[in-house]
Structure formats: C-alpha cells, structure tokens
Design a protein around this motif. Structure first.
Motif, short mmCIF file in Angstrom:
data_model
loop_
_atom_site.label_atom_id
_atom_site.label_comp_id
_atom_site.label_asym_id
_atom_site.label_seq_id
_atom_site.Cartn_x
_atom_site.Cartn_y
_atom_site.Cartn_z
N GLU A 1 0.88 12.33 10.88
CA GLU A 1 1.16 11.06 10.22
C GLU A 1 -0.14 10.39 9.79
O GLU A 1 -0.21 9.76 8.72
CB GLU A 1 1.97 10.13 11.13
CG GLU A 1 2.39 8.85 10.43
CD GLU A 1 3.19 7.91 11.33
OE1 GLU A 1 3.51 6.80 10.86
OE2 GLU A 1 3.49 8.28 12.48
N ALA A 2 -1.17 10.51 10.63
CA ALA A 2 -2.47 9.92 10.29
C ALA A 2 -3.02 10.52 9.00
O ALA A 2 -3.47 9.80 8.09
CB ALA A 2 -3.46 10.13 11.43
N ALA A 3 -2.96 11.85 8.88
CA ALA A 3 -3.46 12.52 7.67
C ALA A 3 -2.62 12.14 6.45
O ALA A 3 -3.16 11.95 5.35
CB ALA A 3 -3.45 14.03 7.88
N ALA A 4 -1.31 12.02 6.64
CA ALA A 4 -0.44 11.64 5.53
C ALA A 4 -0.80 10.24 5.01
O ALA A 4 -0.80 10.00 3.80
CB ALA A 4 1.02 11.68 5.96
N LEU A 5 -1.10 9.32 5.93
CA LEU A 5 -1.51 7.98 5.53
C LEU A 5 -2.81 8.02 4.74
O LEU A 5 -2.95 7.35 3.70
CB LEU A 5 -1.70 7.09 6.76
CG LEU A 5 -0.52 6.26 7.23
CD1 LEU A 5 -0.87 5.55 8.53
CD2 LEU A 5 -0.12 5.24 6.17
N LEU A 6 -3.77 8.80 5.21
CA LEU A 6 -5.05 8.89 4.52
C LEU A 6 -4.91 9.53 3.15
O LEU A 6 -5.60 9.15 2.20
CB LEU A 6 -6.06 9.65 5.38
CG LEU A 6 -6.49 8.96 6.68
CD1 LEU A 6 -7.50 9.81 7.43
CD2 LEU A 6 -7.07 7.58 6.40
N ARG A 7 -4.01 10.52 3.05
CA ARG A 7 -3.75 11.12 1.73
C ARG A 7 -3.18 10.07 0.77
O ARG A 7 -3.56 10.01 -0.41
CB ARG A 7 -2.76 12.28 1.86
CG ARG A 7 -3.34 13.54 2.46
CD ARG A 7 -2.31 14.67 2.36
NE ARG A 7 -2.71 15.82 3.13
CZ ARG A 7 -3.60 16.72 2.74
NH1 ARG A 7 -4.21 16.57 1.56
NH2 ARG A 7 -3.90 17.76 3.50
N ARG A 8 -2.27 9.26 1.28
CA ARG A 8 -1.65 8.24 0.44
C ARG A 8 -2.70 7.23 -0.03
O ARG A 8 -2.74 6.86 -1.21
CB ARG A 8 -0.55 7.52 1.21
CG ARG A 8 0.19 6.50 0.35
CD ARG A 8 1.21 5.71 1.15
NE ARG A 8 1.88 4.74 0.28
CZ ARG A 8 2.59 3.71 0.72
NH1 ARG A 8 2.75 3.51 2.03
NH2 ARG A 8 3.16 2.87 -0.13
N VAL A 9 -3.57 6.81 0.89
CA VAL A 9 -4.60 5.84 0.53
C VAL A 9 -5.56 6.43 -0.50
O VAL A 9 -5.95 5.76 -1.47
CB VAL A 9 -5.37 5.37 1.79
CG1 VAL A 9 -6.61 4.58 1.41
CG2 VAL A 9 -4.46 4.52 2.66
N ALA A 10 -5.95 7.70 -0.30
CA ALA A 10 -6.86 8.34 -1.25
C ALA A 10 -6.23 8.40 -2.65
O ALA A 10 -6.90 8.13 -3.66
CB ALA A 10 -7.22 9.74 -0.77
N ALA A 11 -4.94 8.73 -2.71
CA ALA A 11 -4.26 8.80 -4.00
C ALA A 11 -4.15 7.42 -4.64
O ALA A 11 -4.34 7.27 -5.86
CB ALA A 11 -2.87 9.40 -3.81
N LEU A 12 -3.87 6.40 -3.84
CA LEU A 12 -3.78 5.04 -4.36
C LEU A 12 -5.12 4.55 -4.90
O LEU A 12 -5.21 3.93 -5.96
CB LEU A 12 -3.27 4.09 -3.27
CG LEU A 12 -1.80 4.24 -2.88
CD1 LEU A 12 -1.52 3.46 -1.60
CD2 LEU A 12 -0.90 3.75 -4.00
N LYS A 13 -6.19 4.85 -4.16
CA LYS A 13 -7.52 4.42 -4.61
C LYS A 13 -7.93 5.15 -5.88
O LYS A 13 -8.55 4.55 -6.77
CB LYS A 13 -8.55 4.67 -3.50
CG LYS A 13 -8.46 3.70 -2.34
CD LYS A 13 -9.57 3.93 -1.34
CE LYS A 13 -9.52 2.92 -0.21
NZ LYS A 13 -10.60 3.11 0.77
N GLU A 14 -7.59 6.43 -5.97
CA GLU A 14 -7.94 7.18 -7.17
C GLU A 14 -7.22 6.59 -8.39
O GLU A 14 -7.83 6.42 -9.46
CB GLU A 14 -7.58 8.65 -7.01
CG GLU A 14 -7.93 9.49 -8.23
CD GLU A 14 -7.65 10.97 -8.03
OE1 GLU A 14 -7.99 11.75 -8.93
OE2 GLU A 14 -7.10 11.34 -6.97
N ALA A 15 -5.94 6.28 -8.21
CA ALA A 15 -5.16 5.73 -9.32
C ALA A 15 -5.60 4.33 -9.70
O ALA A 15 -5.58 3.95 -10.87
CB ALA A 15 -3.67 5.73 -8.95
#
Length: 312
Positions: A231-245
């Motif tokens: 779950e921790a990695a999934a959250l970080l993936r989501r944040v990375a995608a949001l920041k990129e966008a």
C-alpha cells in the motif's frame, strides 16, 4: 514522514520568520477573518519584519536577539490587539535560541507564545495551532516525543474532524501528530491518524495539491513501518503520477517522488521494479541536472546495484 525545524545555519529562524511573513501569514489572516477573530493577530508587525529580515539574511543572530528583546520589552504584557507582534517576537527569539542549541530557553518562550495565543485567540485559531506546531517540532527535535505526544493528545481531545477539518492549520497538526506517534513506535495509531489527515486533505484541497502529496507521503512512511509496503508503494506511485501531471516530469518534486518510490521498492527487495524506477529517474536527471550532477551520479550507482541484485 516527520518534519522538524532544521537546526543549523539559521534555517530554523528562517522557517519561522517565513511562516509569519510569507504565504502562510496570508492564510492565517484569511482563516482568522472567517472565524471572526481580531485581524491584528493574524498579521506580523511590519516594522519588526523590516528590521529582522536583513539581519537574518546575514546570519547576524546576536543582533537579531538584541532587537527582539527590545521589541518584547516595548510590546509588553498582557497581550492585547495592539501588541499582536508580541508572540511573533517570542517565536522568532525562540528560533534564534534553537539555532544556538539553547533549547531550554527556546522551549520556555514557545510555551509562553502558545499560552498567549490560547488565552487571547482560543485553542482553535489557526495562529494558535501554528504556535502549537512550532513547539511540538522543537520538542521532537530534542527527542521529547512523549511530551510532544501528550500536548497533541490534549489538543486533539477538544477538536473534531468534521468541525475543524476545513482549516489547513488543523490538518497540518494532524499530520504532525501522526509523525510524533510514529516516532514513538505507536505505528498502528500513527497509521490511523495519517489516514484521517489524507482523507481531510483530499476533501479540502483535492489530490493535485502539495498538502495532499505531503499527507500521502506521511501515510506511506508509517505503512512501511507497519509492514504494509504494498500500500505504501501504491501511494507513492500515485503521488509521483500526480506530480508529473501537475508539475511536469522534470520538476524537482517529481524527481524526489521517484527517488522515494525507488527506495521503497528497494527496501521491499523488488529489485526489478526499483531498477525500472531508477532508470526513469536517471533519464530525467540527465536531462534536467546534467550527467555529472551528484544526484545523477548517485542514481547511476544505485541503478547498477539494483541490476546486480535483480539478477541473483
């Protein structure tokens, strides 16, 4: 992810000064006005700021301390609307002492500033909550986590997410509380607090806001400690995608998110995924920072390490 006021080169002073002078001051003013509080308390003293700022830029802390002590003597007690700069001076003077490792004196001043804010503005005013956060940060920096936890526990026993969750200062305190609990080893409680903070941030500002990203990072940190790395990695993936966008792929905040995700994957020994993340990060760093930048070189070294472990 717990944030403390830095303790070297005067950055702790700069952080508190910027809080009262910069964008967050406007935020406090707006919140105070909407709450019907005296607007004077939400504003810093312009003359004091004008005198402190150049001294701060030159790291002339002894002169700043002398100036603030004169200001405190003139501002006097008890605190009234015309003396709105008094707790500001207390916080700044405490920051000067913190950077000089005079923690006992600093804590006493911060406690006084918090008491003044509580008595005059009330415990739920944004500036009171900000003073509370500054005190807790300093306590945490000096490993007084039990006291910091007790102070926050008392504060939150009188607050409510439904009533108070719209205030950025409340949500920030909630994230800080989760950090304190995590540092004390109360991981399950920390996870619950960080989940509350994340829900409130998403509801208040949406997922494309730095406050939401910070809350997600805090939750990811304690989820890893709890033994829930997926779950921790999934959250970080989501944040990375949001920041990129939102910010663009080469933005420093996006690069930082990729680094944190890579680290999380490496800790989980998911070497192939960590390698892929590091490879993406390296490509972006070479484009934005250059091939010889220390961060680029560090990522290149880690990439080799992930590739080696992935073949085992």
């Amino acid at each position: 992810m717990r944030e403390h006021i830095p303790d070297s080169q005067g950055h702790d002073v700069m952080g508190i000064f910027d809080w009262f002078k910069g964008k967050k001051t406007g935020q406090v003013a707006a919140e105070g006005a909407s709450a019907g509080s005296p607007s004077a308390f939400a504003l810093d003293d312009a003359a004091l700021v004008k005198q402190v700022e150049p001294l701060l830029a030159q790291r002339r802390f002894a002169e700043i301390e002398a100036l603030l002590r004169r200001a405190l003597a003139l501002e006097g007690r008890p605190l009234e609307p015309r003396h709105a700069s008094y707790p500001v001076s207390l916080n700044l003077l405490a920051a000067v002492m913190t950077s000089q490792n005079r923690s006992g004196e600093a804590e006493a001043l911060l406690r006084e500033a918090l008491a003044l804010h509580e008595n005059v503005l009330g415990p739920d005013h944004p500036q009171t909550e900000a003073s509370l956060g500054v005190l807790v940060n300093v306590l945490g920096k000096h490993h007084k986590d039990a006291e910091a936890e007790a102070i926050l526990s008392r504060a939150f026993s009188k607050k409510d997410d439904v009533r108070d969750g719209g205030r950025p200062s409340y949500r920030s305190l909630l994230g800080l509380f989760g950090g304190v609990l995590g540092a004390s080893g109360k991981v399950d409680e920390a996870v619950a607090i960080h989940r509350r903070a994340l829900v409130l941030e998403e509801r208040a500002v949406g997922p494309n806001h730095p406050a939401f990203w910070s809350a997600a990072g805090g939750l990811a940190s304690v989820l890893q400690k709890q033994g829930n790395p997926g779950e921790a990695a999934a959250l970080l993936r989501r944040v990375a995608a949001l920041k990129e966008a939102t910010l663009g792929e080469g933005h420093p905040d996006h690069l930082k998110s990729l680094f944190l995700l890579e680290y999380m994957l490496a800790v989980q020994e998911k070497h192939e995924e960590a390698e892929a993340c590091a490879r993406r990060l390296l490509d972006l760093q070479e484009k934005t920072l250059g091939e010889r930048h220390p961060d680029t070189l560090g990522t290149r070294n880690r990439l080799s390490h992930h590739a080696l472990n992935g073949r085992k």
